[in-house]
Design an enzyme around this catalytic site. Sequence first.
Site, short mmCIF file in Angstrom:
data_model
loop_
_atom_site.label_atom_id
_atom_site.label_comp_id
_atom_site.label_asym_id
_atom_site.label_seq_id
_atom_site.Cartn_x
_atom_site.Cartn_y
_atom_site.Cartn_z
N THR A 86 -1.93 10.92 56.16
CA THR A 86 -3.38 10.85 56.01
C THR A 86 -3.98 9.98 57.10
O THR A 86 -3.33 9.05 57.57
CB THR A 86 -3.63 10.20 54.63
OG1 THR A 86 -3.11 11.07 53.64
CG2 THR A 86 -5.09 9.92 54.36
N ARG A 143 -4.26 20.49 42.99
CA ARG A 143 -4.08 19.02 42.90
C ARG A 143 -4.97 18.30 43.92
O ARG A 143 -5.06 18.69 45.08
CB ARG A 143 -2.61 18.68 43.16
CG ARG A 143 -2.29 17.19 43.12
CD ARG A 143 -2.28 16.58 44.51
NE ARG A 143 -1.85 15.19 44.49
CZ ARG A 143 -1.97 14.37 45.54
NH1 ARG A 143 -2.51 14.79 46.64
NH2 ARG A 143 -1.57 13.13 45.46
N VAL A 144 -5.64 17.25 43.46
CA VAL A 144 -6.46 16.42 44.35
C VAL A 144 -5.94 14.99 44.26
O VAL A 144 -5.70 14.49 43.16
CB VAL A 144 -7.95 16.48 43.93
CG1 VAL A 144 -8.78 15.51 44.75
CG2 VAL A 144 -8.49 17.90 44.08
N GLY A 145 -5.76 14.35 45.39
CA GLY A 145 -5.25 12.97 45.41
C GLY A 145 -6.36 11.94 45.45
O GLY A 145 -7.50 12.22 45.07
N ASP A 146 -6.01 10.75 45.91
CA ASP A 146 -6.97 9.64 45.94
C ASP A 146 -7.95 9.72 47.11
O ASP A 146 -9.06 9.18 47.03
CB ASP A 146 -6.22 8.31 46.04
CG ASP A 146 -5.39 8.25 47.32
OD1 ASP A 146 -4.65 9.22 47.61
OD2 ASP A 146 -5.50 7.25 48.06
N THR A 202 -3.65 5.09 52.02
CA THR A 202 -2.72 6.19 52.23
C THR A 202 -1.47 5.94 51.40
O THR A 202 -0.99 4.80 51.33
CB THR A 202 -2.33 6.35 53.71
OG1 THR A 202 -1.27 7.31 53.79
CG2 THR A 202 -1.88 5.04 54.35
N GLY A 203 -0.97 7.00 50.77
CA GLY A 203 0.22 6.82 49.95
C GLY A 203 0.23 7.82 48.82
O GLY A 203 -0.51 8.83 48.85
N GLY A 261 -0.96 9.40 46.04
CA GLY A 261 -2.32 9.35 45.52
C GLY A 261 -2.48 9.07 44.05
O GLY A 261 -3.42 8.39 43.63
N1 ASP Z 1 -2.99 9.70 49.53
C1 ASP Z 1 -2.81 11.07 49.91
C2 ASP Z 1 -2.77 11.92 48.65
O1 ASP Z 1 -2.16 11.51 47.70
C3 ASP Z 1 -1.57 11.32 50.69
C4 ASP Z 1 -1.30 10.38 51.81
O2 ASP Z 1 -1.96 9.36 51.98
O3 ASP Z 1 -0.40 10.67 52.59
O4 ASP Z 1 -3.27 12.99 48.66
#
Ligand code: ASP
Length: 342
Positions: free
Chosen positions: A207, A235-238, A258-259, A261
């Site tokens: 990200t 699916r939707v992340g953070d 980032t991580g 989510g």
């Molecule tokens: N945070 C993002 C998600 O979960 C993925 C990422 O940061 O690599 O969609």
Amino acid sequence: MASLRDKTLLMAISIHRSFLLFLAGASLLLLLSACGAQPARPDYVLVIHGGAGTILPDRITPEQAEAYHAALAAALATGEAVLAEGGSALDAVEATLRLLEDDSLFNAGRGAVLTAEGRAELDASFMDGRDRQAGAVAGVTNLRHPIRAARMVMEKSPHVMMAGRGAEVFAIEAGLDTVPNAYFVTARRRQQWRRSQPDSSGQKHGTVGCLALDRAGNLAAGTSTGGMSNKRYGRVGDSPIIGAGTYADNATCAVSCTGHGEYFIRHVVAYNVAARMAYAGQSLTEAAEAVIHQELVAAGGDGGLIALDRQGNIAMPFNTPGMYRGYVRAGEPAFTALFGEE
Ligand code: ASP
């Protein structure tokens, strides 16, 4: 010719003068520190990340590492050019993230990871620290620059978040560039996708995020992503969720995460950092580190964040082996790093 007595007198006067000047300087310093005076804030600051994850020196060739450093440096230079000319934090964040979305090294825009069905579904969000105006898009598949779309939602609609086809219709009406979904799909991601089938719990990060403090003293934040590889069911992340993946408030700080989510949503990570500063009186670094190294580690959530306050303080903690990251402050050389302990 001056007598010896005159010379001694002159010397005594000059020593006395220097002593008085020294005393005046020392008391000014004491006074400033007693008032809690901060060092002058830099004219402008730009901070970026390109994702956190298993980024280790032995998993990456020197050429790849060099390419990442160069890409981060190019992004910093783009945002810095906007800020140096007196441009707004909002414009700097958008320009920087558009560049990173076009760069296939990162998991955003072109080069985004693929869903279980093998296509790109992109999320992005944007926030203005002056007034907490915010915009986000989720699950878009044809907008070349999702970060621009998020900014348009903020500036040209009464809403904060739009998803899927509706977000695309809105963005097209606002004049944004569209591309076929295949534009986002690079050979590298296709290969990665093939290798990871049928396992549906990929953990590929990458990200991109950007924070800026402009000459007027305003903060802005933005985040853009393809999400987690092999994601399913819309699916939707953070990343597009204000307060989870992105936050900006002049009163506290700007944050981009980032991580993994799901953990960042449950721990409302971006706002959590700001809340710790506002309610617990923690410094930017204390707050950012507590969330990443204590809360998330205890919960088993991997990732990192970048944070920036109005004084120009920066925090970039991550609990993964590495995080692509960098920053530049007015008048200082840009810094970029990939691994831990750099
Ligand atoms: N945070 C993002 C998600 O979960 C993925 C990422 O940061 O690599 O969609």
